[in-house]
Design an enzyme around this catalytic site. Structure first.
Site, mmCIF file in Angstrom:
data_model
loop_
_atom_site.group_PDB
_atom_site.id
_atom_site.type_symbol
_atom_site.label_atom_id
_atom_site.label_comp_id
_atom_site.label_asym_id
_atom_site.label_seq_id
_atom_site.Cartn_x
_atom_site.Cartn_y
_atom_site.Cartn_z
ATOM 1 N N GLN A 240 -7.315 -4.459 1.493
ATOM 2 C CA GLN A 240 -6.011 -4.650 0.867
ATOM 3 C C GLN A 240 -5.373 -5.967 1.305
ATOM 4 O OE1 GLN A 240 -4.577 -0.884 2.318
ATOM 5 N NE2 GLN A 240 -4.834 0.126 0.325
ATOM 6 N N THR B 51 0.859 -1.182 0.000
ATOM 7 C CA THR B 51 0.000 0.000 0.000
ATOM 8 C C THR B 51 0.895 1.231 0.000
ATOM 9 O OG1 THR B 51 -0.137 0.381 2.398
ATOM 10 C CG2 THR B 51 -1.593 -1.322 1.465
ATOM 11 N N CYS B 52 0.279 2.412 0.014
ATOM 12 C CA CYS B 52 1.084 3.632 0.025
ATOM 13 C C CYS B 52 1.821 3.799 1.353
ATOM 14 C CB CYS B 52 0.213 4.853 -0.256
ATOM 15 S SG CYS B 52 -1.150 5.068 0.906
ATOM 16 N N ASN B 53 1.333 3.145 2.399
ATOM 17 C CA ASN B 53 1.937 3.307 3.722
ATOM 18 C C ASN B 53 2.756 2.117 4.185
ATOM 19 O OD1 ASN B 53 1.097 5.923 4.368
ATOM 20 N ND2 ASN B 53 -0.928 5.203 4.978
ATOM 21 N N ARG B 54 2.735 1.019 3.438
ATOM 22 C CA ARG B 54 3.501 -0.154 3.872
ATOM 23 C C ARG B 54 3.784 -1.099 2.703
ATOM 24 N NH1 ARG B 54 1.727 -2.176 8.346
ATOM 25 N NH2 ARG B 54 0.230 -0.510 8.728
ATOM 26 N N GLY C 23 -12.733 27.766 -1.655
ATOM 27 C CA GLY C 23 -11.398 27.190 -1.777
ATOM 28 C C GLY C 23 -11.485 25.833 -2.446
ATOM 29 N N GLY D 243 -8.652 23.536 -2.482
ATOM 30 C CA GLY D 243 -7.461 22.772 -2.125
ATOM 31 C C GLY D 243 -7.801 21.354 -1.690
ATOM 32 N N GLN E 257 -9.778 0.521 5.150
ATOM 33 C CA GLN E 257 -9.270 0.252 3.802
ATOM 34 C C GLN E 257 -8.239 -0.872 3.796
ATOM 35 O OE1 GLN E 257 -7.325 3.566 1.888
ATOM 36 N NE2 GLN E 257 -7.529 2.682 -0.142
#
Length: 437
Positions: free
Chosen positions: A120, A49-52, A189, A191, A116
């Site tokens: 995964q 994943t993006c974090n592990r 805004g 962002g 999430q």
């Protein structure tokens, strides 16, 4: 055999390191095949994943496992091991199982209790299963991890409170309005924070999401993602009387110096509350606006207070999940012990069958006058007696093998019935053969 996990995550490696060790989805089948060809590896699952990035393996040799997995990573990513070894962690056996269970339950995530990661983990397992990368051990372990992750979220409240500023803003709005159905939302805004808030609001059932930005093209871009309506900042001020919720995150203009305009807008909408959330730093909305009748104004400090309270609640729920994890670890350990009972039972049955056949052969040689029908009757009768004699010992050792002293029970059973010669070479029987205390 042993269960091992080697990996890196957001705690051990910054994003510039993690992105160098990210498996592309299209390359995962090939990566799994390469992993399974690695020396000592019998089963394997890769969670990316993006974090592990975590590599789970069943190996037949523990002492060289770390070296083999690091070599695999070095070959696959083309990065010398000296550059990434310090970012790695490695857990073995009991610790590896506990780590997987914590990951599946969201307890090891950057956002405590997020869901999430469970999907995964399941996807990683199913992919490996399709690639023939899982066997008896991981088929059991990962199914148990996914089931536990589902239980953790259904039987506790760990995922039921906002722990991000954007979602806390939505939660606060629900407290005031109860539902976003029929509500119009104005977002100042375009962002990242505004986008996250718009996503939550749109998913919550808001009728219309209006996006205003200093750059109109950016307002159009964000509004298109949620089937919303773009407008200029000037038009936004004119629409104040029509909206129910205003989220401001410009960090620049917002609606400062517009107290009078807000007051006039409120007079055009008597008895209709206006919910304002200022998530900008510095603040977009003057505090004086918050004292106007029917205006509910909250800033980022209010939201951070909600987030912190919710985090405390999640931490309390995590303690409950930790207890569930310990219980499931014992279930898995007991299951591992029962794997050792199968070759023992098979050895007992083979020994009994050998004794039965040799005894009958000897008897039939001494009684040649017996005809075939008589021999069949004797064979069935003696086999029935033998099966009845083995029935209770077999059931008892099955029960004992799943207990805390399962390994010792298997050893004793093997010795009592003198089964050593009948066991297959290398059969996992006795203490030290199955490693998960």
């Amino acid at each position: 055999m042993h269960i091992v996990v080697v990996g890196l995550n957001y705690r051990t490696a910054p994003v510039e390191v993690r992105e160098r060790f990210s498996f592309a989805e299209k390359d995962m089948p090939q990566a799994l095949q390469e992993l399974l060809r690695t020396k000592s590896v019998l089963e394997g699952v890769i969670i990316a994943t993006c974090n592990r990035t975590e590599i789970y393996v069943v190996v037949d040799r523990l002492h060289m496992c770390g070296y083999f997995i690091r070599s695999f990573m070095e070959r696959w990513f083309g990065v010398p091991r000296e550059e990434f070894t310090r970012h790695l962690y490695m857990y073995e056996d009991e610790q590896a199982v506990r780590h997987l269970f914590r990951v599946a339950c969201g307890l090891d995530s950057m956002v405590l209790g997020e869901t999430q990661i469970l999907g995964q983990v399941k996807s990683a397992f199913l992919l490996s299963q399709r690639q023939k990368g899982t066997g008896t051990w991981f088929n059991m372990l990962f199914k148990q991890a996914v089931t536990l992750g589902k239980r953790a979220h259904s039987e506790t409240a760990i995922g039921q409170s906002a722990v991000s500023i954007s979602y806390a803003a939505v939660e606060l709005g629900k407290r005031i309005f109860g539902s976003f159905s029929g509500k119009r939302v104005l977002i100042l805004g375009a962002g990242k924070m505004s986008e996250l808030t718009a996503k939550h609001l749109s998913g919550g059932g808001a009728d219309e999401v209006i996006v205003a930005n200093r750059t109109y093209a950016r307002a159009q871009e964000l509004a298109a993602k949620f089937d919303g309506t773009p407008c200029t900042m000037q038009e936004a001020m004119e629409r104040l009387a029509d909206v129910d919720i205003l989220i401001s995150s410009t960090g620049a203009e917002g609606i400062r110096d517009h107290v009078g305009q807000v007051e006039r807008s409120m007079k055009r909408r008597p008895d209709r509350p206006l919910f304002m959330i200022d998530i900008a730093v510095p603040r977009d909305i003057e505090p004086e606006i918050g004292v106007l009748e029917n205006v509910f104004l909250y800033d980022i400090d209010d939201l951070e207070g909600i987030v912190e309270n919710n985090l405390e609640m999640r931490r309390a729920e995590a303690v409950k999940i930790d207890k569930m994890i310990e219980e499931e670890m014992q279930v898995f350990a007991n299951w591992l012990q029962t794997l050792g009972v199968k070759p023992v039972i098979r050895a007992l049955q083979e020994k009994a069958a050998h004794i039965h056949e040799s005894t009958l052969d000897s008897m039939f040689n001494k009684l040649p006058e017996l005809d075939e029908r008589q021999r069949k009757v004797i064979r069935r009768l003696t086999k029935s007696i033998l099966n009845q004699m083995m029935h209770d010992p077999i059931n008892r050792i099955k029960e004992m093998a799943g207990g805390k002293q399962g390994a010792e029970a298997l050893e004793m059973f093997t010795q009592i019935f003198a089964l050593e010669k009948h066991l297959e070479a290398g059969a996992p029987v006795g203490r030290g053969k199955r490693r998960l205390p």
